[in-house]
Scaffold this motif. Structure first.
Motif, PDB file in Angstrom:
ATOM      1  N   THR A  19      -2.003   4.849   6.681  1.00  0.00           N
ATOM      2  CA  THR A  19      -0.625   5.050   6.226  1.00  0.00           C
ATOM      3  C   THR A  19      -0.034   6.312   6.836  1.00  0.00           C
ATOM      4  O   THR A  19       1.106   6.306   7.313  1.00  0.00           O
ATOM      5  CB  THR A  19      -0.565   5.137   4.688  1.00  0.00           C
ATOM      6  OG1 THR A  19      -1.094   3.925   4.140  1.00  0.00           O
ATOM      7  CG2 THR A  19       0.851   5.335   4.204  1.00  0.00           C
ATOM      8  N   ALA A  20      -0.818   7.387   6.851  1.00  0.00           N
ATOM      9  CA  ALA A  20      -0.330   8.652   7.410  1.00  0.00           C
ATOM     10  C   ALA A  20      -0.050   8.534   8.904  1.00  0.00           C
ATOM     11  O   ALA A  20       0.925   9.084   9.411  1.00  0.00           O
ATOM     12  CB  ALA A  20      -1.337   9.763   7.142  1.00  0.00           C
ATOM     13  N   LEU A  74       5.300   1.580  11.519  1.00  0.00           N
ATOM     14  CA  LEU A  74       5.337   0.199  11.052  1.00  0.00           C
ATOM     15  C   LEU A  74       6.592  -0.080  10.229  1.00  0.00           C
ATOM     16  O   LEU A  74       7.183  -1.155  10.338  1.00  0.00           O
ATOM     17  CB  LEU A  74       4.095  -0.128  10.226  1.00  0.00           C
ATOM     18  CG  LEU A  74       2.808  -0.317  11.026  1.00  0.00           C
ATOM     19  CD1 LEU A  74       1.628  -0.532  10.099  1.00  0.00           C
ATOM     20  CD2 LEU A  74       2.940  -1.498  11.970  1.00  0.00           C
ATOM     21  N   LEU A  75       7.011   0.893   9.437  1.00  0.00           N
ATOM     22  CA  LEU A  75       8.229   0.731   8.660  1.00  0.00           C
ATOM     23  C   LEU A  75       9.438   0.593   9.592  1.00  0.00           C
ATOM     24  O   LEU A  75      10.291  -0.271   9.396  1.00  0.00           O
ATOM     25  CB  LEU A  75       8.429   1.912   7.717  1.00  0.00           C
ATOM     26  CG  LEU A  75       9.633   1.836   6.792  1.00  0.00           C
ATOM     27  CD1 LEU A  75       9.576   0.577   5.932  1.00  0.00           C
ATOM     28  CD2 LEU A  75       9.704   3.068   5.922  1.00  0.00           C
ATOM     29  N   ARG A  76       9.472   1.389  10.625  1.00  0.00           N
ATOM     30  CA  ARG A  76      10.558   1.293  11.609  1.00  0.00           C
ATOM     31  C   ARG A  76      10.539  -0.074  12.300  1.00  0.00           C
ATOM     32  O   ARG A  76      11.575  -0.693  12.501  1.00  0.00           O
ATOM     33  CB  ARG A  76      10.426   2.419  12.625  1.00  0.00           C
ATOM     34  CG  ARG A  76      11.544   2.453  13.603  1.00  0.00           C
ATOM     35  CD  ARG A  76      11.434   3.639  14.518  1.00  0.00           C
ATOM     36  NE  ARG A  76      12.519   3.569  15.472  1.00  0.00           N
ATOM     37  CZ  ARG A  76      12.714   4.402  16.439  1.00  0.00           C
ATOM     38  NH1 ARG A  76      11.900   5.418  16.592  1.00  0.00           N
ATOM     39  NH2 ARG A  76      13.722   4.269  17.268  1.00  0.00           N
ATOM     40  N   GLU A  77       9.353  -0.543  12.640  1.00  0.00           N
ATOM     41  CA  GLU A  77       9.214  -1.853  13.278  1.00  0.00           C
ATOM     42  C   GLU A  77       9.690  -2.968  12.347  1.00  0.00           C
ATOM     43  O   GLU A  77      10.375  -3.904  12.773  1.00  0.00           O
ATOM     44  CB  GLU A  77       7.755  -2.076  13.675  1.00  0.00           C
ATOM     45  CG  GLU A  77       7.506  -3.374  14.408  1.00  0.00           C
ATOM     46  CD  GLU A  77       6.039  -3.543  14.795  1.00  0.00           C
ATOM     47  OE1 GLU A  77       5.643  -4.695  15.011  1.00  0.00           O
ATOM     48  OE2 GLU A  77       5.300  -2.535  14.865  1.00  0.00           O
ATOM     49  N   MET A 128       1.532  -4.497   7.523  1.00  0.00           N
ATOM     50  CA  MET A 128       1.970  -3.306   6.829  1.00  0.00           C
ATOM     51  C   MET A 128       1.244  -3.164   5.490  1.00  0.00           C
ATOM     52  O   MET A 128       0.886  -2.061   5.114  1.00  0.00           O
ATOM     53  CB  MET A 128       3.473  -3.341   6.618  1.00  0.00           C
ATOM     54  CG  MET A 128       3.995  -2.091   5.956  1.00  0.00           C
ATOM     55  SD  MET A 128       5.741  -1.918   6.214  1.00  0.00           S
ATOM     56  CE  MET A 128       5.989  -0.330   5.532  1.00  0.00           C
ATOM     57  N   LEU A 129       1.042  -4.278   4.795  1.00  0.00           N
ATOM     58  CA  LEU A 129       0.350  -4.210   3.512  1.00  0.00           C
ATOM     59  C   LEU A 129      -1.085  -3.731   3.673  1.00  0.00           C
ATOM     60  O   LEU A 129      -1.602  -3.014   2.825  1.00  0.00           O
ATOM     61  CB  LEU A 129       0.390  -5.570   2.816  1.00  0.00           C
ATOM     62  CG  LEU A 129       1.782  -6.029   2.364  1.00  0.00           C
ATOM     63  CD1 LEU A 129       1.713  -7.445   1.795  1.00  0.00           C
ATOM     64  CD2 LEU A 129       2.372  -5.072   1.356  1.00  0.00           C
ATOM     65  N   GLU A 130      -1.731  -4.131   4.760  1.00  0.00           N
ATOM     66  CA  GLU A 130      -3.092  -3.668   5.015  1.00  0.00           C
ATOM     67  C   GLU A 130      -3.123  -2.161   5.256  1.00  0.00           C
ATOM     68  O   GLU A 130      -4.041  -1.473   4.818  1.00  0.00           O
ATOM     69  CB  GLU A 130      -3.690  -4.408   6.203  1.00  0.00           C
ATOM     70  CG  GLU A 130      -3.989  -5.863   5.922  1.00  0.00           C
ATOM     71  CD  GLU A 130      -4.489  -6.598   7.156  1.00  0.00           C
ATOM     72  OE1 GLU A 130      -4.827  -5.959   8.162  1.00  0.00           O
ATOM     73  OE2 GLU A 130      -4.527  -7.840   7.098  1.00  0.00           O
ATOM     74  N   VAL A 131      -2.139  -1.646   5.947  1.00  0.00           N
ATOM     75  CA  VAL A 131      -2.066  -0.212   6.233  1.00  0.00           C
ATOM     76  C   VAL A 131      -1.926   0.591   4.948  1.00  0.00           C
ATOM     77  O   VAL A 131      -2.483   1.678   4.817  1.00  0.00           O
ATOM     78  CB  VAL A 131      -0.896   0.085   7.202  1.00  0.00           C
ATOM     79  CG1 VAL A 131      -0.599   1.573   7.285  1.00  0.00           C
ATOM     80  CG2 VAL A 131      -1.196  -0.473   8.584  1.00  0.00           C
ATOM     81  N   LEU A 132      -1.203   0.047   3.967  1.00  0.00           N
ATOM     82  CA  LEU A 132      -0.990   0.757   2.709  1.00  0.00           C
ATOM     83  C   LEU A 132      -2.279   0.977   1.931  1.00  0.00           C
ATOM     84  O   LEU A 132      -2.347   1.860   1.088  1.00  0.00           O
ATOM     85  CB  LEU A 132       0.017   0.002   1.843  1.00  0.00           C
ATOM     86  CG  LEU A 132       1.454  -0.016   2.366  1.00  0.00           C
ATOM     87  CD1 LEU A 132       2.323  -0.904   1.485  1.00  0.00           C
ATOM     88  CD2 LEU A 132       2.024   1.383   2.446  1.00  0.00           C
ATOM     89  N   ASN A 133      -3.313   0.184   2.197  1.00  0.00           N
ATOM     90  CA  ASN A 133      -4.582   0.342   1.501  1.00  0.00           C
ATOM     91  C   ASN A 133      -5.393   1.515   2.017  1.00  0.00           C
ATOM     92  O   ASN A 133      -6.387   1.900   1.404  1.00  0.00           O
ATOM     93  CB  ASN A 133      -5.407  -0.945   1.608  1.00  0.00           C
ATOM     94  CG  ASN A 133      -4.819  -2.067   0.788  1.00  0.00           C
ATOM     95  OD1 ASN A 133      -4.249  -1.835  -0.265  1.00  0.00           O
ATOM     96  ND2 ASN A 133      -4.938  -3.283   1.276  1.00  0.00           N
TER      97      ASN A 133
END
Length: 95
Positions: free
Chosen positions: A11-12, A18-21, A1-6
């Motif tokens: 993120t979109a 991922l947050l739901r997971e 998830m942290l990688e996705v935030l970059n």
């Protein structure tokens, strides 16, 4: 998830999934009993938090909150603190 935030694109596209997971994994894990107890379906504390969210601009007492979920003040206070780790008054002040 942290990688996705970059990545704004990742993120979109993946963020909410991922947050739901992540939420699902927490609820199913060893520590999941506390949030399940606090926010389970029909739970009095979850109903109280919902009630507080819709009455933020109004004075709400502990007696009002306890009456809203048909509990005595003492039982309500104990259950609220068990579920949220905050007293009802601390929770209201934090809002």
């Amino acid at each position: 998830m942290l990688e996705v935030l970059n990545s704004p694109v990742d993120t979109a596209v993946l963020g909410s999934g991922l947050l739901r997971e992540l939420c699902y994994a927490v609820l199913k894990g060893e520590s999941g009993a506390v949030p399940r107890r606090a926010f389970g379906v029909g739970n009095e504390i979850a109903r109280t938090i919902d009630y507080l969210s819709t009455h933020l601009n109004e004075p709400v007492s502990i007696d009002d909150m306890a009456a809203h979920v048909d509990m005595s003040r003492a039982v309500f206070h104990r259950r609220f603190k068990e579920a949220t780790t905050l007293s009802p008054l601390q929770f209201v002040k934090s809002r």
